[in-house]
Design a protein around this motif. Sequence first.
Motif, PDB file in Angstrom:
ATOM      1  N   LEU A  35      44.793  55.237  30.134  1.00  0.00           N
ATOM      2  CA  LEU A  35      44.141  54.146  30.452  1.00  0.00           C
ATOM      3  C   LEU A  35      45.180  53.144  30.604  1.00  0.00           C
ATOM      4  N   PRO A  36      45.215  52.220  31.642  1.00  0.00           N
ATOM      5  CA  PRO A  36      46.002  50.927  31.728  1.00  0.00           C
ATOM      6  C   PRO A  36      46.051  50.072  30.646  1.00  0.00           C
ATOM      7  N   GLU A  37      47.140  49.261  30.584  1.00  0.00           N
ATOM      8  CA  GLU A  37      47.088  48.145  29.505  1.00  0.00           C
ATOM      9  C   GLU A  37      46.077  47.278  30.111  1.00  0.00           C
ATOM     10  N   GLU A  38      45.227  46.544  28.986  1.00  0.00           N
ATOM     11  CA  GLU A  38      44.237  45.757  29.131  1.00  0.00           C
ATOM     12  C   GLU A  38      44.853  44.318  29.475  1.00  0.00           C
ATOM     13  N   ASP A  39      44.757  43.833  30.663  1.00  0.00           N
ATOM     14  CA  ASP A  39      45.737  42.593  31.279  1.00  0.00           C
ATOM     15  C   ASP A  39      44.752  41.987  32.397  1.00  0.00           C
ATOM     16  N   PHE A  40      44.085  40.949  32.253  1.00  0.00           N
ATOM     17  CA  PHE A  40      43.328  40.303  33.166  1.00  0.00           C
ATOM     18  C   PHE A  40      44.226  39.678  34.265  1.00  0.00           C
ATOM     19  N   GLN A  41      45.348  39.503  34.273  1.00  0.00           N
ATOM     20  CA  GLN A  41      46.181  39.203  35.429  1.00  0.00           C
ATOM     21  C   GLN A  41      46.941  40.502  36.173  1.00  0.00           C
ATOM     22  N   ARG A  42      46.889  41.428  35.677  1.00  0.00           N
ATOM     23  CA  ARG A  42      47.470  42.679  36.276  1.00  0.00           C
ATOM     24  C   ARG A  42      46.669  43.459  37.261  1.00  0.00           C
ATOM     25  N   ARG A  43      46.858  43.437  38.608  1.00  0.00           N
ATOM     26  CA  ARG A  43      46.124  44.078  39.475  1.00  0.00           C
ATOM     27  C   ARG A  43      46.679  45.759  39.408  1.00  0.00           C
ATOM     28  N   ILE A  44      45.501  46.558  39.781  1.00  0.00           N
ATOM     29  CA  ILE A  44      45.688  48.008  40.120  1.00  0.00           C
ATOM     30  C   ILE A  44      44.893  48.445  40.856  1.00  0.00           C
ATOM     31  N   LEU A  45      45.349  49.561  41.325  1.00  0.00           N
ATOM     32  CA  LEU A  45      44.392  50.452  42.348  1.00  0.00           C
ATOM     33  C   LEU A  45      43.669  51.546  41.443  1.00  0.00           C
ATOM     34  N   ILE A  46      42.469  51.568  41.981  1.00  0.00           N
ATOM     35  CA  ILE A  46      41.394  52.608  41.257  1.00  0.00           C
ATOM     36  C   ILE A  46      40.721  53.632  42.261  1.00  0.00           C
ATOM     37  N   CYS A  47      40.638  54.753  41.727  1.00  0.00           N
ATOM     38  CA  CYS A  47      39.903  55.912  42.538  1.00  0.00           C
ATOM     39  C   CYS A  47      38.428  55.858  41.970  1.00  0.00           C
ATOM     40  N   PRO A  66      35.792  42.074  28.600  1.00  0.00           N
ATOM     41  CA  PRO A  66      35.725  40.736  28.479  1.00  0.00           C
ATOM     42  C   PRO A  66      35.060  40.113  27.448  1.00  0.00           C
ATOM     43  N   TYR A  67      34.434  40.799  26.499  1.00  0.00           N
ATOM     44  CA  TYR A  67      33.863  40.494  25.084  1.00  0.00           C
ATOM     45  C   TYR A  67      34.165  41.573  24.272  1.00  0.00           C
ATOM     46  N   ALA A  68      34.436  41.036  22.836  1.00  0.00           N
ATOM     47  CA  ALA A  68      34.507  42.168  21.851  1.00  0.00           C
ATOM     48  C   ALA A  68      33.506  42.853  21.808  1.00  0.00           C
ATOM     49  N   HIS A  69      32.210  42.421  22.139  1.00  0.00           N
ATOM     50  CA  HIS A  69      31.120  43.427  21.773  1.00  0.00           C
ATOM     51  C   HIS A  69      30.929  44.405  22.938  1.00  0.00           C
ATOM     52  N   GLU A  70      31.561  44.412  23.846  1.00  0.00           N
ATOM     53  CA  GLU A  70      31.552  45.077  25.181  1.00  0.00           C
ATOM     54  C   GLU A  70      32.575  46.088  25.358  1.00  0.00           C
ATOM     55  N   PRO A  71      32.413  47.405  25.931  1.00  0.00           N
ATOM     56  CA  PRO A  71      33.468  48.005  26.164  1.00  0.00           C
ATOM     57  C   PRO A  71      34.160  47.849  27.109  1.00  0.00           C
ATOM     58  N   GLN A  72      35.620  48.370  27.275  1.00  0.00           N
ATOM     59  CA  GLN A  72      36.626  48.373  28.035  1.00  0.00           C
ATOM     60  C   GLN A  72      36.086  48.684  29.544  1.00  0.00           C
ATOM     61  N   ARG A  73      36.352  48.037  30.866  1.00  0.00           N
ATOM     62  CA  ARG A  73      35.985  48.505  31.966  1.00  0.00           C
ATOM     63  C   ARG A  73      36.829  47.997  33.128  1.00  0.00           C
ATOM     64  N   PHE A  74      36.543  48.613  34.307  1.00  0.00           N
ATOM     65  CA  PHE A  74      37.528  48.336  35.361  1.00  0.00           C
ATOM     66  C   PHE A  74      36.598  47.267  36.219  1.00  0.00           C
ATOM     67  N   ASP A  79      36.630  42.783  47.265  1.00  0.00           N
ATOM     68  CA  ASP A  79      35.500  42.451  48.132  1.00  0.00           C
ATOM     69  C   ASP A  79      35.195  41.036  48.082  1.00  0.00           C
ATOM     70  N   GLY A  80      35.755  40.467  47.558  1.00  0.00           N
ATOM     71  CA  GLY A  80      35.180  38.797  47.407  1.00  0.00           C
ATOM     72  C   GLY A  80      34.403  38.617  46.166  1.00  0.00           C
ATOM     73  N   GLY A  81      34.113  39.446  45.446  1.00  0.00           N
ATOM     74  CA  GLY A  81      33.399  39.279  44.193  1.00  0.00           C
ATOM     75  C   GLY A  81      33.996  40.217  43.120  1.00  0.00           C
ATOM     76  N   TRP A  82      33.018  40.133  42.095  1.00  0.00           N
ATOM     77  CA  TRP A  82      33.419  41.160  40.951  1.00  0.00           C
ATOM     78  C   TRP A  82      32.292  42.189  40.856  1.00  0.00           C
ATOM     79  N   ASP A  83      33.005  43.356  40.559  1.00  0.00           N
ATOM     80  CA  ASP A  83      31.826  44.579  40.500  1.00  0.00           C
ATOM     81  C   ASP A  83      32.366  45.463  39.556  1.00  0.00           C
ATOM     82  N   THR A  84      31.525  45.592  38.593  1.00  0.00           N
ATOM     83  CA  THR A  84      32.137  46.870  37.516  1.00  0.00           C
ATOM     84  C   THR A  84      31.937  48.032  37.894  1.00  0.00           C
ATOM     85  N   ALA A  85      33.118  48.722  37.468  1.00  0.00           N
ATOM     86  CA  ALA A  85      33.434  50.059  37.333  1.00  0.00           C
ATOM     87  C   ALA A  85      33.645  50.535  36.007  1.00  0.00           C
TER      88      ALA A  85
END
Length: 101
Positions: A35-47, A66-74, A79-85
Amino acid sequence: MKRYEPCGEDMCEAKDGEYVRFDDLPGWVSTKDRLPEEDFQRRILICWRRVPDQPCEVHVAIFHQPYAHEPQRFESIDDGGWDTAHIEEVSHWMPLPEAPK
């Protein structure tokens, strides 16, 4: 948005009538391998395969927890907004190259 066609269990790009496995494309990393390094500023491409057995969608995203009680995610941010993968929906990722100077 560039779409890739499925071929078997790996996603493949139709190229001159031939299929190429994502694992064989330079720069793409399988989420099964790393998995990529966790970094709020680093942009990546995902399939991202939003719907099983449908073509993969390539998105600009970040990877974070985003929060300690939530899992890691993309988070898709192209597309102008945030969408969880969720991790299990993303088969491959790739770091974006440095911006031109």
